[in-house]
Structure formats: C-alpha cells, structure tokens
Scaffold this active site. Structure first.
Site, PDB file in Angstrom:
ATOM      1  N   SER A   1       0.919  -0.877   0.036  1.00 35.33           N
ATOM      2  CA  SER A   1      -0.100  -0.118   0.019  1.00 35.33           C
ATOM      3  C   SER A   1       0.786   1.271  -0.020  1.00 35.33           C
ATOM      4  O   SER A   1       1.706   1.439  -1.139  1.00 35.33           O
ATOM      5  CB  SER A   1      -1.034   0.052   1.160  1.00 35.33           C
ATOM      6  OG  SER A   1      -1.746   1.059   1.275  1.00 35.33           O
ATOM      7  N   THR A   2       0.646   2.040   1.146  1.00 33.84           N
ATOM      8  CA  THR A   2       1.614   3.244   1.059  1.00 33.84           C
ATOM      9  C   THR A   2       3.270   2.866   0.839  1.00 33.84           C
ATOM     10  O   THR A   2       3.552   2.223   1.630  1.00 33.84           O
ATOM     11  CB  THR A   2       1.388   4.002   2.275  1.00 33.84           C
ATOM     12  OG1 THR A   2      -0.126   4.286   2.495  1.00 33.84           O
ATOM     13  CG2 THR A   2       1.878   5.227   2.394  1.00 33.84           C
TER      14      THR A   2
ATOM     15  N   HIS B   1      -2.915  -0.750  -3.254  1.00 29.94           N
ATOM     16  CA  HIS B   1      -3.825   0.062  -2.995  1.00 29.94           C
ATOM     17  C   HIS B   1      -3.893   1.081  -3.851  1.00 29.94           C
ATOM     18  O   HIS B   1      -2.974   2.052  -3.539  1.00 29.94           O
ATOM     19  CB  HIS B   1      -3.922   0.357  -1.557  1.00 29.94           C
ATOM     20  CG  HIS B   1      -4.253  -0.994  -0.616  1.00 29.94           C
ATOM     21  ND1 HIS B   1      -4.126  -0.677   0.779  1.00 29.94           N
ATOM     22  CD2 HIS B   1      -4.934  -2.104  -0.975  1.00 29.94           C
ATOM     23  CE1 HIS B   1      -4.360  -1.982   1.273  1.00 29.94           C
ATOM     24  NE2 HIS B   1      -4.778  -2.832   0.348  1.00 29.94           N
TER      25      HIS B   1
ATOM     26  N   MET C   1       0.038   1.169   5.175  1.00 21.99           N
ATOM     27  CA  MET C   1      -1.090   1.200   6.393  1.00 21.99           C
ATOM     28  C   MET C   1      -2.139   0.337   6.490  1.00 21.99           C
ATOM     29  O   MET C   1      -2.378  -0.534   5.679  1.00 21.99           O
ATOM     30  CB  MET C   1      -1.675   2.618   6.366  1.00 21.99           C
ATOM     31  CG  MET C   1      -0.748   3.846   6.435  1.00 21.99           C
ATOM     32  SD  MET C   1      -1.760   5.261   6.560  1.00 21.99           S
ATOM     33  CE  MET C   1      -2.793   5.467   5.276  1.00 21.99           C
TER      34      MET C   1
ATOM     35  N   ASP D   1      -4.286  -5.040   5.997  1.00 19.20           N
ATOM     36  CA  ASP D   1      -4.665  -5.620   4.884  1.00 19.20           C
ATOM     37  C   ASP D   1      -3.577  -6.553   4.472  1.00 19.20           C
ATOM     38  O   ASP D   1      -2.235  -6.242   4.505  1.00 19.20           O
ATOM     39  CB  ASP D   1      -4.972  -4.777   3.499  1.00 19.20           C
ATOM     40  CG  ASP D   1      -5.564  -5.600   2.749  1.00 19.20           C
ATOM     41  OD1 ASP D   1      -6.112  -6.951   2.654  1.00 19.20           O
ATOM     42  OD2 ASP D   1      -5.359  -5.104   1.554  1.00 19.20           O
TER      43      ASP D   1
END
Length: 354
Positions: A176-177, A203, A295, A298
C-alpha cells in the site's frame, strides 16, 4: 505537540478548506500556506513543517519540481493531491518517484462537503504521512544483509542436510503506502525468463492502476499488465489487480484470474487478503507471498490462510518500509517466515523460485 502542516495549492478555495479541516483537529497545526512550488520550498526551509500537502498544477513551479527540490534541500514527508485521470495517475507516479510519500485524489466536490468521513480520511492520511521514514524510500536504501537467512538442518551427529525447496507455483505481493516505488525496486530485479507467474495487489484508485502497470512494464524485464478477467497466469508475467475491483485466483484452465466487484463491506479494493486467500486455496503450499510497506492490516488474514496451507510468508523489514503497518500486522500474528530488507527482496524471490 501537534503535527505541523504546510498546505501548498494554487486554489484559494482548496487551501482555505484544507486549513479549516486541519485546524479543527487538535493533533494538527497549520504553520503556513503557499500557492506555488517555489514558495513551498522557501517555506519548508523557514517553517520546518512535519508534513506538506502538495498540489501538482501550480504557477512558477509545479508540484513534482517542488517535491524533488524539497527532497534535496530539506527532506520532508509530502502528501500529493492529484486528479483521478490517466494523466493524473502518470503525474502522481512521477511525484512518488521524486520523493512524495503518498497521494490522495483531489476532488473539489468531496472537499466542499461537510463530511465527517472525508475529514477523517484526510486527517488520518496526513498523520500517517507525517510519521513516515523518508530513509525507507528506494533512493536512500543502503545495502543491508537479509535479516534472516536460511539455515541448514544439522543432525545430532553434525551431518548437514540441505533444506528441501518446495516448488513455487505463484508469487503474490501485497502493498500500500510506499508500494509503488517498493514494487519498482523489487520487480526490476526479476529476469525475463522467471519461471513463475506473479500477482500484485497495490492499494490504488481505478484510474491509477493502468498507468502504474504501464510504468512497471517499461522498466522491468518481466511483463507487467493490469489484470483483466480471465487473464492466464504465465511465467514471467505479473498481473496487477485493477483499482476498485477484487482479483481472485482461479485454478481452472491452467490457472487464471477473476476480476470481480467484490463485497462492498471490504475496506480495500483491491484487497491483499482476497487475493492471498484465493491463492491459498488454488495453490496450497506452493505460494511465495510478500507483504510490503503500507498502512493498516490488509494482508494479515490472507497471510494466515497461506501459512496454514503450507506456503511461505515474507515481510519487508521495518527499517526499509515507508509505513510498517501491513508487515507489522503479519509479524505480530507470528505469520512471517522471514523479514527481508527491500533491496534484497527481488534477488531473494529469484533464488527461492529457482
């Protein structure tokens, strides 16, 4: 002490609205605003903010040039705002490559509403970006030894027995991030003749994943494409889950992916848990999975399913993550087989698959 924020945008309305939202939260303090990139650079140096929110299209100097200069002069976490278009996606990827930590869609309609959901999402993202490690970016990673190397099995008589290597039928990576640059660092080390298929879950909004897949395909030796329903899993091909959808593995017809709308109750579209979970059922004991920077949690439950089926679960090391949320969730659940620094993950995948 509140997190100090510098708001940079050439729209007076957008600047004022962001200031109102940030100042309404006691955890944030707006120390200044700027309406172009040059002014942003000056104020980063004079005000020393903890985080900068940055627009792209501005007079005098655009957001990408501003981010690049900030990273050279006084590295500071930057959250980019970008339009939800294919062109906006390319610009956002350029900004991430220049050093921005994360991005959010710039939507005047959403930001003008008095929505608690929008406000919370924005404040949470700013707080998360402010806590990031800029030293974890691809450009600043120093060569480090893998955290846990494979150890040989030694019998009571001192006889060394080589560890048997399970056949890897699929490599699955979730992030993600900080993920776009991290994925670039990993996938660029995988050779064109790689013998296993790959699935990637990052994401991202729907408008961004196509442009991201194109960029990865241009810089990598393997082929990378945004997944479409029915795409076959092939050696040396990485399928990127499309934004706004869920990607599941289907073992029929030699292995392919299914792209579905998925359950609206899920927080993430695409979700690492969904893809990992389906992979665990299709290839029990034969998946090499990696949970990388991001973050939230998940990937934890998907990793649990993979682990229970006999597959391997690796995580990116804390020191090389932009945000150690997703890998930490896997680690705290005691699901990680190995913790590996970012600049070693690609080569370790190649060695593991053989």
């Amino acid at each position: 002490m509140p997190v100090k924020v510098l708001v940079v945008d050439d729209s007076g309305f957008f600047r004022r609205r962001l200031v109102e939202i940030f100042e309404a939260d006691p955890r944030l303090s707006v120390v200044g605003t700027a309406n172009n990139g040059k002014e942003a650079i000056d104020k980063v140096q004079s005000l020393s903010p903890d985080v900068v929110t940055m627009d792209y299209e501005m007079p005098v100097m655009d957001g990408i040039a501003a981010v690049s200069n900030i990273m050279k002069i006084k590295p500071t976490p930057v959250l980019m705002f970008s339009s939800l278009t294919h062109e906006g996606a390319k610009v956002t990827l350029d900004a991430l490559e220049a050093g921005a930590v994360d991005f959010m869609p710039k939507n005047f309609e959403d930001i003008s509403r008095d929505s608690a959901v929008v406000k919370k999402a924005l404040v949470d993202r700013v707080l998360a970006v402010a806590r990031t490690r800029l030293s974890g970016s691809v450009a600043n990673i120093e060569p480090l030894a893998p955290r846990q190397a494979h150890k040989p099995i030694v019998t009571e008589r001192g006889v060394i027995i080589p560890r048997a290597r399970k056949r890897v039928s699929l490599v699955a990576i979730g992030t993600s991030t900080g993920g776009p640059m991290a994925l670039q660092a990993v996938l660029s080390k995988i050779p064109a003749d790689f013998s296993a298929p790959l699935v990637l879950v990052q994401h991202m909004p729907a408008a961004f994943t196509g442009a991201f897949a194109e960029r990865l395909n241009n810089i990598c030796q393997i082929k990378v494409k945004e997944a479409q329903d029915g795409d076959r899993l092939e050696p040396g091909l990485a399928l990127l889950a499309p934004g706004g959808k869920q990607m599941m593995i289907d073992p029929r017809n030699g292995g392919c992916v299914r792209i579905l709308d998925g359950d609206e109750r899920l927080n993430y579209k695409p979700s690492v848990d969904v893809t990992f979970g389906s992979a665990s059922k299709c290839y029990p004991g034969k998946v090499l999975s990696v949970v990388m920077t991001g973050m939230g949690v998940d990937g934890r439950e998907g990793a649990r399913m993979l682990k229970n089926s006999g597959s391997k679960v690796w995580i990116q090391s804390e020191d090389t993550c932009v945000i150690y949320g997703m890998p930490m969730a896997v680690e705290k659940a005691n699901l990680a087989d190995e913790t590996i620094d970012l600049n070693h993950i690609g080569e370790r995948i190649v060695r593991e698959v053989g």
